[in-house]
Design a protein around this motif. Structure first.
Motif, PDB file in Angstrom:
ATOM      1  N   ASP A 306       0.836  -1.194   0.000  1.00  0.00           N
ATOM      2  CA  ASP A 306       0.000   0.000   0.000  1.00  0.00           C
ATOM      3  C   ASP A 306       0.878   1.255   0.000  1.00  0.00           C
ATOM      4  OD1 ASP A 306      -1.976   1.868   0.202  1.00  0.00           O
ATOM      5  OD2 ASP A 306      -3.006   0.924   1.885  1.00  0.00           O
ATOM      6  N   CYS A 309      -0.942   4.450   1.098  1.00  0.00           N
ATOM      7  CA  CYS A 309      -0.936   4.658   2.548  1.00  0.00           C
ATOM      8  C   CYS A 309       0.424   5.185   3.005  1.00  0.00           C
ATOM      9  CB  CYS A 309      -1.289   3.353   3.252  1.00  0.00           C
ATOM     10  SG  CYS A 309      -1.223   3.433   5.057  1.00  0.00           S
ATOM     11  N   THR A 340       0.375  -3.081   4.322  1.00  0.00           N
ATOM     12  CA  THR A 340       0.803  -1.758   4.756  1.00  0.00           C
ATOM     13  C   THR A 340       2.210  -1.825   5.345  1.00  0.00           C
ATOM     14  OG1 THR A 340      -0.360  -2.129   6.848  1.00  0.00           O
ATOM     15  CG2 THR A 340      -1.527  -0.903   5.139  1.00  0.00           C
ATOM     16  N   ILE A 360      -0.735   1.816  11.246  1.00  0.00           N
ATOM     17  CA  ILE A 360      -0.939   0.584  10.452  1.00  0.00           C
ATOM     18  C   ILE A 360      -1.273  -0.620  11.328  1.00  0.00           C
ATOM     19  CG2 ILE A 360       0.565   1.434   8.615  1.00  0.00           C
ATOM     20  CD1 ILE A 360       2.589  -0.753   9.469  1.00  0.00           C
TER      21      ILE A 360
END
Length: 480
Positions: A306, A309, A340, A360
């Motif tokens: 990700d 993110c 993540t 996270i």
């Protein structure tokens, strides 16, 4: 992928202010007044089940056990780990402690012999079947150790009920011999017919430019670019019973794959690998665009890191604007395919790492911990606490309750009898307090980080006041 933007630095410890509350009288007030300062910023609507890698165990030995919050992955290396063939043994000594801390899987660097021999980090692969047991490229062992040491490490990981993922470099090769290349009219380093293992022989016909075309999605570093459309390449990489994928899975006993530089080839490659080989998979698609990440994950039938993110956290925490955390990310779009992370061997930009890990490890997705953050740079006790909270409380869908430039509050809504949690992140230099609405009526709650000593009771309408230390976080759930 090779290192691009790594910053070697020691992370300064975040100062946490000492604070005590002499009375909880101010925790009880009219909820209508509280509602005037409360606002739900965003609610994500996903299946309420916790993320899972598909592994389960009923172990009662104290080793890693599948948990309500799902998995946590350890990236078990960093760029330029010590050479000399000691790394597999170094990681081996960490496995039991990681298992006890609640780590469910580890990701290893590329395990096969590469062009730079004893000095290579493995991202320039020559012989996929040389795990440190053939004398080629100037060495028998890889930078990380011998095949025997690698197999001992994998055995130890499985003995602790954990999983182990191999870093697969499928885009390019390096270390071949010169040959006359009819497709370029020149000599190229594309002759891999004499690799020591004798497996996956390949020539210029297996690399672009060739009979199938001039190129695919992308080349890297000037290395010969594998052409996955060639039957010989497909057979040896994922179709043959004795090919790379199935050998790694069935003989070496890897449980999954981290695919390097997936921008360099089409997503059908990973999709075909997964269909033929199986196991967990995650792709390194270095792009902050959520649409691109999600499309790739769906087309590849794979998880994806990700990066959306990652960059949003960098902008929010280091840029001092937590409102940015309202923006779209892969874990919001497709949490079951989002991995993540806060830093890795390629990129290490976030300075306020404690806040990022608090984020996270309390949110949806499959969180990854970077070796140096855990073992060298951050407070391991705090990290272990966050892992415990993730494993035991991080369940259900996510509701973002409040944001401003300095504060962020979100609620995990719980699942299957697990109460979930409320995470409060404070990027300011002073203690902060907020009234928020929980999912719990008339319930005593506490901060499971220990940063706050408050133990308030939620009202009948589920409202409660919570607090958060400066430059820190608190994570609340039912006191049980």
């Amino acid at each position: 992928m090779k290192k691009q933007n790594f910053k070697a630095y020691l992370i300064s410890a975040l100062l946490v202010g000492l604070y005590s509350c002499n009375s909880n009288d101010d925790l009880v007030t009219d909820s209508a007044a509280a509602a005037s300062q409360f606002k739900v910023i965003n609610v994500t609507h996903h299946d309420g089940q916790p993320f899972s890698t598909g592994k389960s165990t009923n172990s009662t030995t104290g080793r890693y056990v599948a948990n309500p919050g799902g998995g946590v992955m350890m990236q078990a290396f960093y760029w330029d780990v010590p050479a000399g063939g000691t790394w597999w043994n170094t990681v081996n000594t960490k496995i039991t402690a990681w298992s006890n801390a609640g780590i469910g899987s580890i990701w290893l660097p590329p395990v096969s012999k590469a062009q730079n021999g004893p000095f290579s980090m493995g991202y320039d692969p020559t012989d996929y079947f040389d795990f440190g047991n053939y004398n080629q490229n100037g060495t028998i062992e890889t930078r990380f150790g011998s095949r025997t040491e690698l197999e001992s490490l994998i055995t130890k990981v499985h003995a602790e009920n954990m999983q182990v993922y191999a870093d697969m470099v499928l885009n390019h090769n390096s270390g071949g011999q010169l040959e006359n290349n009819p497709f370029t009219g020149t000599q190229t380093y594309t002759n891999f017919t004499a690799v020591a293992s004798g497996k996956f022989p390949r020539t210029s016909a297996d690399f672009y430019k060739n009979a199938y075309g001039n190129n695919d999605e992308g080349a890297f570093g000037g290395f010969p670019d594998l052409a996955h459309v060639v039957p010989n390449v497909q057979d040896w990489l994922w179709k043959r019973a004795d090919g790379v994928g199935k050998y790694y899975k069935n003989t070496m006993k890897f449980d999954g794959w981290r695919f390097d530089y997936v921008k360099g080839f089409a997503p059908w490659v990973v999709n075909d690998w997964n269909a033929n080989v199986g196991g967990f998979s995650v792709g390194e698609l270095w792009d902050s665009n959520v649409n691109i990440l999600n499309d790739w994950a769906n087309n590849a039938n794979s998880s994806v890191f990700d990066f959306a993110c990652y960059y949003k956290m960098n902008d929010a925490f280091d840029g001092n604007n937590l409102n940015i955390l309202n923006d779209d990310m892969m874990w919001k779009r497709n949490p079951y395919k989002a991995v993540t992370f806060v830093s890795n061997h390629d990129t290490d930009e976030i300075w306020k790492k404690e806040l990022a890990y608090a984020y996270i490890l309390t949110h949806e997705g499959y969180p990854t911990i970077f070796y140096r953050d855990y073992e060298e740079w951050l407070n391991k006790t705090k990290m272990d606490n966050l892992i415990w909270i993730h494993n035991n409380k991080g369940t259900g869908t996510t509701s973002i309750l409040y944001t401003d430039t300095d504060e962020y509050i979100a609620r995990r809504n719980g699942y299957n009898g697990n109460p979930g949690l409320v995470v409060y992140i404070n990027n300011s230099s002073t203690w902060q307090e907020r009234w928020i609405q929980t999912n719990w009526a008339n319930a005593q709650i506490k901060d499971f980080t220990g940063n706050s000593t408050w133990i308030p009771t939620t009202q009948g309408d589920k409202w409660v006041k919570i607090q958060c230390p400066p430059n820190g976080y608190s994570i609340w759930s039912i006191n049980m």
